[in-house]
Scaffold this active site. Structure first.
Site, PDB file in Angstrom:
ATOM      1  CD  GLU A  49      -5.623  12.943  29.168  1.00 30.80           C
ATOM      2  OE1 GLU A  49      -4.995  11.953  28.752  1.00 30.80           O
ATOM      3  OE2 GLU A  49      -5.174  14.095  29.094  1.00 30.80           O
TER       4      GLU A  49
ATOM      5  CD  GLU B 251      -4.681  19.617  30.108  1.00 31.15           C
ATOM      6  OE1 GLU B 251      -4.205  19.153  29.043  1.00 31.15           O
ATOM      7  OE2 GLU B 251      -4.869  18.884  31.107  1.00 31.15           O
TER       8      GLU B 251
HETATM    9  O1  G3I Z   1      11.839  15.939  32.226  1.00 24.89           O
HETATM   10  C1  G3I Z   1      12.323  15.133  31.129  1.00 24.89           C
HETATM   11  C2  G3I Z   1      13.749  15.544  30.770  1.00 24.89           C
HETATM   12  O2  G3I Z   1      14.593  15.252  31.865  1.00 24.89           O
HETATM   13  C3  G3I Z   1      14.189  14.772  29.517  1.00 24.89           C
HETATM   14  O3  G3I Z   1      15.482  15.211  29.128  1.00 24.89           O
HETATM   15  C4  G3I Z   1      13.178  15.034  28.391  1.00 24.89           C
HETATM   16  C5  G3I Z   1      13.542  14.318  27.100  1.00 24.89           C
HETATM   17  O4  G3I Z   1      13.224  12.948  27.245  1.00 24.89           O
HETATM   18  O5  G3I Z   1      11.867  14.586  28.809  1.00 24.89           O
HETATM   19  C6  G3I Z   1      11.420  15.357  29.921  1.00 24.89           C
HETATM   20  O6  G3I Z   1      10.145  14.904  30.290  1.00 24.89           O
HETATM   21  C7  G3I Z   1       9.139  15.276  29.339  1.00 24.89           C
HETATM   22  C8  G3I Z   1       8.140  16.198  30.053  1.00 24.89           C
HETATM   23  O7  G3I Z   1       7.043  16.513  29.186  1.00 24.89           O
HETATM   24  C9  G3I Z   1       8.802  17.508  30.482  1.00 24.89           C
HETATM   25  O8  G3I Z   1       9.240  18.207  29.350  1.00 24.89           O
HETATM   26  C10 G3I Z   1       8.413  13.986  28.923  1.00 24.89           C
HETATM   27  O9  G3I Z   1       9.318  13.207  28.156  1.00 24.89           O
HETATM   28  C11 G3I Z   1       7.216  14.362  28.054  1.00 24.89           C
HETATM   29  O10 G3I Z   1       6.454  13.197  27.790  1.00 24.89           O
HETATM   30  C12 G3I Z   1       6.318  15.322  28.845  1.00 24.89           C
HETATM   31  O11 G3I Z   1       5.253  15.690  27.989  1.00 24.89           O
HETATM   32  C13 G3I Z   1       4.139  16.268  28.690  1.00 24.89           C
HETATM   33  C14 G3I Z   1       2.905  15.358  28.475  1.00 24.89           C
HETATM   34  O12 G3I Z   1       1.773  15.958  29.077  1.00 24.89           O
HETATM   35  C15 G3I Z   1       3.117  14.006  29.095  1.00 24.89           C
HETATM   36  O13 G3I Z   1       3.221  14.179  30.490  1.00 24.89           O
HETATM   37  C16 G3I Z   1       3.862  17.635  28.089  1.00 24.89           C
HETATM   38  O14 G3I Z   1       4.942  18.514  28.408  1.00 24.89           O
HETATM   39  C17 G3I Z   1       2.565  18.193  28.658  1.00 24.89           C
HETATM   40  O15 G3I Z   1       2.208  19.407  27.992  1.00 24.89           O
HETATM   41  C18 G3I Z   1       1.425  17.199  28.441  1.00 24.89           C
HETATM   42  O16 G3I Z   1       0.299  17.719  29.033  1.00 24.89           O
HETATM   43  C19 G3I Z   1      -0.853  16.826  29.006  1.00 24.89           C
HETATM   44  C20 G3I Z   1      -1.634  17.062  30.271  1.00 24.89           C
HETATM   45  O17 G3I Z   1      -0.805  16.803  31.386  1.00 24.89           O
HETATM   46  C21 G3I Z   1      -2.890  16.204  30.274  1.00 24.89           C
HETATM   47  N1  G3I Z   1      -3.712  16.494  29.104  1.00 24.89           N
HETATM   48  C22 G3I Z   1      -2.999  16.295  27.834  1.00 24.89           C
HETATM   49  C23 G3I Z   1      -1.748  17.167  27.795  1.00 24.89           C
HETATM   50  C24 G3I Z   1      -1.035  16.945  26.488  1.00 24.89           C
HETATM   51  O18 G3I Z   1      -0.593  15.610  26.413  1.00 24.89           O
END
Ligand code: G3I
Length: 375
Positions: free
Chosen positions: A162, A267
């Site tokens: 991205e 994805e």
């Molecule tokens: O691991 C922590 C946990 O310890 C905590 O309790 C919880 C609540 O705050 O957060 C958890 O981390 C979260 C993580 O997902 C695991 O669940 C992050 O806050 C959250 O921001 C993260 O979201 C991910 C997002 O990327 C940002 O990294 C989504 O699951 C994931 O599906 C999404 O995937 C992205 C691709 O990597 C790139 N393309 C876009 C796609 C959607 O945004």
């Protein structure tokens, strides 16, 4: 609540009643990967609950239907390299081991991304932006350490994720602000140095858009022009019932292929809810309103039908271009795992993936399997 639900489901799974019951343990049962065959890899993103072995229903489903896996989150720099002198490979090691034990192609996601970037990465101890030289060193160290650890064990890496905006301009990420667009060829160079045999990819969302499409083609040509390895472009494939237009998506597949790279759908998911915005930039969230969560108890038949028809339309497109498409990956195992339940609105119930909350294949998947299984 979710954890209790997972524990309960895991208990049920121990008795072999994950949706389609105990025949799961039989060999050569009809499967999605069997139906697709060698046309392209059939992939799925795993979360840490699954790689830790807690969601046994999901893992049994993954073993049956998929031959490629990718880490949804555990290989992102904030997770795997939280401090400059500390790495945390525990979850990533489990994912790679699961893939190897089950003969799956493991994909690394992602080495350079503006999101989930640890706070320390682009600033000094005073919080000031580091120099280009320092950032180059940190990128090189991160990429060499992470890619080097899994050398020969990971099929390919989302090297840069991205980096381009919808209007075709460079995203003004901290990487860009310090190094300009040079951070991109450097990332590909460092990844190739660390594992010369790994495939290297550029990955992005909204790739159906003409401006981004043209910029990605330009990027591919620049990397190739410098003699750098780039094997494929990842079209993330985050969709809704009214976007993207399938002909635009197809045009991008053909344009990327004409630039001399393969294409992957990396994805894939399709929201079944009214579209709020078409972005996938995790920071673009919207406050909850009841009207944004219209189907908390399940989809109306008409919406489910429309969703399945549209998913089949796209899957038929992928099969049509299986000469250039090398992988199609769903961004999660079941609807309950999907990021779309919390994006762009926190706390809604969406139905975007290939398997439902009871680990059952969606109708279009069932039909695909039935129509392509050995009679
Ligand atoms: O691991 C922590 C946990 O310890 C905590 O309790 C919880 C609540 O705050 O957060 C958890 O981390 C979260 C993580 O997902 C695991 O669940 C992050 O806050 C959250 O921001 C993260 O979201 C991910 C997002 O990327 C940002 O990294 C989504 O699951 C994931 O599906 C999404 O995937 C992205 C691709 O990597 C790139 N393309 C876009 C796609 C959607 O945004």
């Amino acid at each position: 609540m979710k954890l209790k639900y997972t524990v309960l489901l895991s208990a049920i799974c121990l008795w072999g009643t994950c949706g389609y019951g105990i025949q799961l343990s039989a060999q050569n049962v009809p499967s999605l990967k069997g139906a697709v065959g060698d046309r392209f890899l059939t992939g799925v993103a795993l979360n840490v609950n699954q790689t830790a072995g807690h969601d046994t229903c999901a893992l049994r489903l993954v073993k049956r239907h998929f031959n490629s896996i990718v880490a949804e989150n555990c290989m992102k720099s904030a997770e795997i390299h939280p401090e400059e002198n500390r790495y945390d490979f525990a979850d990533a090691d489990k994912l790679v081991r699961f893939g190897e034990e089950n003969g799956m192609a493991v994909i690394g996601h992602c080495l350079v991304w503006h999101s989930q970037l640890p706070r320390w990465f682009c600033v000094d101890e005073k919080g000031k932006k580091v120099s280009p030289e320092i950032l180059k060193e940190r990128m090189k160290k991160h990429i060499h350490t992470v890619v080097g650890r899994y050398k020969g064990r990971i099929k390919g890496w989302d090297v840069v994720n991205e980096a381009i905006e919808g209007d075709g301009s460079w995203r003004k990420s901290p990487y860009y602000e310090i190094l300009g667009e040079e951070f991109i060829p450097l990332a590909f160079q460092y990844a190739h140095e660390a594992d010369p045999d790994a495939e290297l990819y550029y990955n992005d969302y909204g790739m159906d858009g003409q401006a981004k499409r043209n910029k990605v083609v330009e990027l591919v040509r620049m990397l190739k022009g410098r003699g750098l390895r780039i094997d494929a472009v990842g079209m993330q494939g985050h969709m809704g019932l009214d976007y993207p237009q399938i002909e635009d998506f197809e045009a991008s597949i053909l344009n990327f292929a004409s630039a001399g790279v393969k294409v992957m759908v990396t994805e894939w998911d399709m929201s079944a809810l009214p579209t709020i915005h078409t972005g996938a930039n995790i920071s673009e969230t919207v406050a909850y309103k009841k009207s944004f969560n219209p189907y908390p108890e399940g989809l109306p038949d008409s919406v489910s039908q429309a969703w399945n028809n549209r998913m089949k339309e796209f899957f038929d497109l992928f099969l049509k271009h299986s000469d250039v498409i090398t992988r199609v990956t769903a961004w999660g195992v079941t609807d309950d795992d999907s990021w779309k339940n919390n994006f762009p609105v926190l706390g809604r119930v969406d139905y975007p993936l290939l398997f439902d909350r009871h680990y059952e294949p969606k109708p279009f998947v069932k039909e695909l399997i039935e129509n392509n299984s050995e009679k």
